[in-house]
Scaffold this active site. Structure first.
Site, mmCIF file in Angstrom:
data_model
loop_
_atom_site.group_PDB
_atom_site.id
_atom_site.type_symbol
_atom_site.label_atom_id
_atom_site.label_comp_id
_atom_site.label_asym_id
_atom_site.label_seq_id
_atom_site.Cartn_x
_atom_site.Cartn_y
_atom_site.Cartn_z
ATOM 1 N N GLY A 1 0.783 -1.182 -0.024
ATOM 2 C CA GLY A 1 -0.152 -0.052 -0.089
ATOM 3 C C GLY A 1 0.688 1.265 -0.106
ATOM 4 C CB ALA B 1 1.147 4.046 -4.341
ATOM 5 N N GLY B 2 -0.412 4.731 -1.348
ATOM 6 C CA GLY B 2 -1.576 5.253 -0.719
ATOM 7 C C GLY B 2 -1.292 6.577 0.188
ATOM 8 C CB ALA C 1 -1.906 -3.349 1.100
ATOM 9 C CB ALA C 2 -6.052 -2.530 4.816
ATOM 10 C CE1 TYR D 1 -10.353 -1.075 7.949
ATOM 11 C CE2 TYR D 1 -11.228 0.318 9.672
ATOM 12 C CZ TYR D 1 -10.153 -0.117 8.950
ATOM 13 O OH TYR D 1 -8.815 0.304 8.922
ATOM 14 C CE LYS E 1 -6.782 -2.621 9.799
ATOM 15 N NZ LYS E 1 -5.545 -2.491 8.822
ATOM 16 C CG ASN F 1 -10.922 9.109 13.704
ATOM 17 O OD1 ASN F 1 -10.939 8.476 14.823
ATOM 18 N ND2 ASN F 1 -12.211 8.991 12.954
#
Length: 358
Positions: A7, A9-10, A76-77, A179, A183, A208
């Site tokens: 992940g 590039a996130g 990545a998720a 979700y 996790k 957050n």
């Protein structure tokens, strides 16, 4: 240190790549570059490192990516609450199957250092105290109460009003949506991997996270993204419930710094097992406060408190991050006011860069 950042590039991953490369490490970006997440940026992610475009569920691609890797930072998720329960198979596939494939490949490749992007959602509701019964754990809020505008949980023993408190890492987990369940499953898989291989792993339970480059308001985005996207359209942010829900908003650059410290820690230890760290600013705010701060800094319409709700949401959850500060020396550098002022005008992923519009 050569680090594989899934992940990478996130939103959070790209910040981790930047902080690692600035510290002299080599980061290898592994990302599926899904258009639903990256929008127009899907073909040109901003990173100064090698890049592998593949899905973390692709075992052959993961095997190739792990060659010469010293540690893995697993970001990545699939995130957010999604559209409805029909998203459950995709969440489980992306988050849990993807993590299982990665861990199995790491076991075979002899890579024994891992930092996992965890989440505070595993706690469900936060910690509460009753004046008569001390620390209590209220159950899920009922539809009848939510429809009537009774948003605050009550003591399960006597029905008294409760005072929200900070959650420590020792608190029981109680995921309240798909979700959150995925996790927590990621953490269980990681703990099992550490025991089986003698590996060292850390889960950073993010609060957050917000900041520049946050994905725009898809069903999988966070509340800060929804508010920021509304302001970009010239609309008032729509605040659910009464706006008094408490959260901890932590800047993406502070989260990236926590990952860099955690990577150093897992590489510096021998067989270290599995450790979790709450990762929050330590400055709890309400959703309404955040919406007002964004609207004011953006110069847009004032927030609209709607009374609407989502069944998967919890009322208050803010955590104590002292363990991360004490053990790894992490200290957030971006305060709420300055962070929201920056975020109010920063572009989101999926915005047209020439206009800053959606």
């Amino acid at each position: 240190m050569r680090v594989l950042v899934t992940g990478g590039a996130g939103f959070i991953g790209s910040e981790i790549v930047r902080i690692l490369t600035s510290a002299g490490h080599q980061a290898v970006v592994f990302d599926a570059l899904l258009p639903s997440v990256h929008g127009a940026a899907a073909g040109s992610a901003d990173c100064d490192a090698g890049r592998i475009i593949a899905d973390v569920r692709d075992r052959e691609a993961v095997d190739r990516a792990l060659r010469g890797i010293d540690a893995v930072c697993h970001q990545a998720a699939m995130v957010g609450l999604g559209s409805d329960f029909a998203d459950a198979p995709e969440y489980v596939g992306c988050n849990d199957l993807g993590t299982a494939v990665l861990l199995a490949a790491m076991a075979d490749a002899g890579v024994r250092s891992l930092v996992l992007a965890g989440s505070m959602v595993v706690y469900g509701e936060g910690r509460y105290e009753c004046p008569l019964h001390g620390t209590v754990r209220p159950g899920p809020r009922t539809v009848a109460d939510l429809d009537a505008g009774r948003f605050e949980p009550r003591c399960p023993c006597c029905g008294a009003e409760l005072a929200p408190r900070l959650v420590t890492e020792e608190a029981p987990t109680d995921p309240r949506n798909v979700y959150a369940a995925t996790k927590l499953a990621q953490e269980h898989l990681t703990a099992a991997w550490a025991r089986a291989t003698g590996g060292s792993a850390v889960s950073l339970r993010y609060h957050n996270v917000y900041g520049p480059g946050m994905p725009r308001d898809t069903p999988y985005a966070g509340v800060a993204s929804f508010f920021r996207s509304a302001l970009a359209r010239g609309e008032a942010p729509r605040v659910f419930e009464d706006g008094c829900q408490r959260r901890d908003f932590v800047h993406v650059r502070d989260v990236a710094a926590a990952n860099a410290l955690a990577l150093e820690a897992v590489r510096g230890h021998g067989p270290g097992g599995f450790t979790v760290y709450n990762t929050g600013s330590g400055d709890p705010r309400t959703i309404g406060e955040m919406a007002s701060a964004l609207a004011s800094a953006h110069g847009g319409p004032a927030p609209e408190v709607t009374g609407e709700y989502r069944l998967g949401d919890v009322r208050h959850v803010t955590a104590d991050s002292r363990r991360l500060r004490d053990e790894l020396g992490w200290k957030p550098q971006h305060g709420f006011a300055e962070g929201m002022a920056e975020f109010a005008t920063a572009p989101l992923r999926g915005m047209r860069p020439d206009t800053g519009r959606l």
